[in-house]
Design an enzyme around this catalytic site. Structure first.
Site, PDB file in Angstrom:
ATOM      1  N   ASP A   1       0.837  -1.202   0.000  1.00  0.00           N
ATOM      2  CA  ASP A   1       0.000   0.000   0.000  1.00  0.00           C
ATOM      3  C   ASP A   1       0.872   1.253   0.000  1.00  0.00           C
ATOM      4  OD1 ASP A   1      -2.220  -1.633   0.202  1.00  0.00           O
ATOM      5  OD2 ASP A   1      -2.312  -1.497   2.378  1.00  0.00           O
TER       6      ASP A   1
ATOM      7  N   TYR B   1       5.246  -8.879   8.496  1.00  0.00           N
ATOM      8  CA  TYR B   1       4.879  -7.472   8.651  1.00  0.00           C
ATOM      9  C   TYR B   1       4.935  -7.068  10.120  1.00  0.00           C
ATOM     10  CZ  TYR B   1       2.715  -7.957   3.991  1.00  0.00           C
ATOM     11  OH  TYR B   1       2.476  -8.205   2.665  1.00  0.00           O
TER      12      TYR B   1
ATOM     13  N   ASP C   1      -7.123   1.805   7.152  1.00  0.00           N
ATOM     14  CA  ASP C   1      -5.849   2.385   7.577  1.00  0.00           C
ATOM     15  C   ASP C   1      -5.992   3.888   7.742  1.00  0.00           C
ATOM     16  OD1 ASP C   1      -5.679   3.566   5.039  1.00  0.00           O
ATOM     17  OD2 ASP C   1      -4.155   2.173   4.308  1.00  0.00           O
TER      18      ASP C   1
ATOM     19  N   ARG D   1      -4.477  -5.118   6.883  1.00  0.00           N
ATOM     20  CA  ARG D   1      -5.539  -4.139   7.195  1.00  0.00           C
ATOM     21  C   ARG D   1      -6.826  -4.838   7.616  1.00  0.00           C
ATOM     22  NH1 ARG D   1      -6.915  -1.225   2.484  1.00  0.00           N
ATOM     23  NH2 ARG D   1      -5.631  -2.601   1.201  1.00  0.00           N
TER      24      ARG D   1
END
Length: 284
Positions: A75, A103, A117, A210
């Site tokens: 992203d 992550y 987000d 997310r």
């Protein structure tokens, strides 16, 4: 003497260009927070072509001049490892899409957005004071292993040839994709300072951090959204050891990185059986 110097400079430029266009393989770069993955890739291509003295090609010829691609979108609000395939290495990128990734995500309790987000509009706010560290750790166990996950509407998934995120931004009514199976190899809570919490996630392909954070918030009878997201590892490539920062986007640095990364891929047990056309061409 001046003519001789110019001739040597021209020959050196040709050698650089030839070296760049002979590159085949995979390497990793460090994507900064802000630009899209495609924009970062274009910047990388333009930087390398400029160093080699190759005129910037038109869009139509761009892919033929220097074939380059990435192994999984990050992203625009995220940073971290972006695996890049160059030359015939682009054929290996599908393995990166399906492979494991790690992550680190910072989530915020009590707030939900339409994008899941910090870039989106706040759609909901709920109390979070009642949530304890133990509550959160217990919930994380429910999202470990083989689970079902609904991808976010703001994503690169497509409907009718267009990305869902593009359709949503146009104001079109878009239904969420059905839940699909994904795998979470490891999920740990690293920090808890309400409303913020930090988690480390190791997952398989097609997974959305997310969506995970959004689901965690709902499981806690509240809501949550991602504030920061960093991909720390993709396949065997780590952010600290292998990802080249922008000041190292040079033909020399990338040549060395290709050699190291291709050796690393050969040593990785899960990829020993992978046959590519690079066996005799990855030396640079």
């Amino acid at each position: 003497m001046a003519g001789q110097g110019a001739g040597m400079e021209k020959a050196a430029g040709k050698a650089l260009a030839a070296r760049l266009l002979s590159f085949n393989g995979l390497f990793a770069i460090r994507k900064p927070k802000g630009p899209t993955s495609a924009a970062v890739l274009n910047r990388l291509r333009e930087t390398l072509l400029a160093e080699a003295g190759i005129p910037k090609p038109s869009r139509r010829k761009r892919s033929h001049m220097l074939k380059i691609g990435h192994g999984g979108i990050l992203d625009s609000t995220a940073a971290g490892v972006l695996v890049v395939g160059v030359g015939k290495g682009t054929k290996m990128l599908s393995g990166m899409l399906a492979g494991s990734k790690k992550y680190t995500a910072v989530g915020e309790l009590g707030k939900a957005t339409d994008t899941f987000d910090s870039s989106g509009k706040v759609t909901e706010e709920k109390p979070y004071d009642q949530i304890t560290k133990e509550d959160l750790e217990n919930v994380l166990q429910k999202f470990t292993g083989n689970i079902m996950q609904v991808p976010p509407l703001y994503s690169a998934l497509k409907k009718g040839g267009q990305r869902l995120s593009t359709l949503v931004k146009k104001g079109e009514l878009v239904e969420a994709k059905p839940a699909r199976p994904v795998v979470v190899y490891n999920l740990t809570l690293e920090n808890f300072k309400p409303p913020l919490f930090t988690i480390d996630v190791e997952c398989g392909g097609g997974f959305y951090v997310r969506s995970l954070v959004n689901d965690i918030g709902r499981e806690l009878s509240s809501c949550a959204t991602v504030q920061e997201l960093t991909r720390t590892k993709q396949g065997p490539f780590t952010l600290e050891e292998h990802a080249l920062s922008e000041d190292k986007w040079t033909i020399g640095e990338i040549g060395q990185s290709l050699e190291r990364c291709m050796l690393l891929l050969q040593e990785e047990p899960s990829r020993k059986k992978l046959k590519t056309e690079l066996s005799e061409e990855h030396s640079v």
